[in-house]
Design a protein around this motif. Sequence first.
Motif, PDB file in Angstrom:
ATOM      1  N   ALA A  31       0.774  -1.257  -0.034  1.00  0.00           N
ATOM      2  CA  ALA A  31       0.060  -0.181  -0.135  1.00  0.00           C
ATOM      3  C   ALA A  31       0.888   1.532  -0.156  1.00  0.00           C
ATOM      4  CB  ALA A  31      -1.002  -0.235   1.259  1.00  0.00           C
ATOM      5  N   GLN A  32       0.214   2.160  -0.811  1.00  0.00           N
ATOM      6  CA  GLN A  32       1.359   3.620  -0.732  1.00  0.00           C
ATOM      7  C   GLN A  32       0.253   4.442   0.367  1.00  0.00           C
ATOM      8  OE1 GLN A  32       4.025   4.159  -2.370  1.00  0.00           O
ATOM      9  NE2 GLN A  32       3.830   2.259  -3.285  1.00  0.00           N
ATOM     10  N   GLY A 129      -4.331   2.375  -2.560  1.00  0.00           N
ATOM     11  CA  GLY A 129      -3.891   2.849  -1.054  1.00  0.00           C
ATOM     12  C   GLY A 129      -4.258   4.504  -1.164  1.00  0.00           C
ATOM     13  N   GLY A 150      -9.160   3.795   2.910  1.00  0.00           N
ATOM     14  CA  GLY A 150      -9.351   2.338   3.086  1.00  0.00           C
ATOM     15  C   GLY A 150     -10.638   1.751   2.510  1.00  0.00           C
TER      16      GLY A 150
END
Length: 279
Positions: A31-32, A129, A150
């Motif tokens: 995830a970024q 992300g 999210g």
Amino acid sequence: MVNPALAAPGLRLEARELLALREGVPRTGRAQPASRRPGAVPARPPGAGMDLREIRAFAEGDDARRLDPSATARTGIPHIRSFHEDRDDTLLLIVDFRRPMLWGTGAALRSVRAARLAARRGWQAVARGGSLAAIGVSAEGLAIVPLAGGVPQMVRISHMLASCHDRALGGGGGSPSLDEGLTRAVRLCPPGGEVLVATGPDGVAPEDEPALARLARRRLVRVLLPLDKIETAPPALALPLRAGGLARLARLRPFDHAALAQRLRVLNVGLQVIADDAG
């Protein structure tokens, strides 16, 4: 309360069908960070990213830590590497549920297809992300989910879109402009973010253009246009039309989006036409 006659698939929008669209989105790697701004999720500070932009000769004021040893040794002149700056991965979804969208000749109303298209893009942002926000526009007013990230955020957006669509199905005959939603979008989506507006062929009125132009000044803005089957492949035969005591025969023409695309191009806004019934 939705009329039971409208509770069929394709007529009523349900949150569970938008949540199920997550299964069609491929998972990405790690995830970024969703944003460089302070918020509910960790974010790295602003600065250069990892994507190389150019290698050029050193100039006064450049950061000496960016010296490229290979280019410097090869030319005998100090050279530095410069990188593209990190940008916020922020997506704002605007879905039009006004009365002209509550129509369709295919498997689903245009409003339902618009929500599905927006939800797919939302799940793609979650997989990257990114952070998201959403606005639902109907005759009853605006429904807004502020920016967050999210899976829980996409769940909130899915329920908001379904609830907003229910209110639109049971609402009155008003059809407010997009202007208010576009004005709120400027505050919801930070500069550098992306905005998707899912609407119909007549969804962007001339009076909406100033607000749309302001929104597009420092953001990537695109209009998603889900066309109905009768707009892409109308019947070849003439159809009877009646208006009061008048009766005529008329042939329908396929919708030509060139004029709309030109209008939006002047505003620095892109157009994506979805010409099938897959939405």
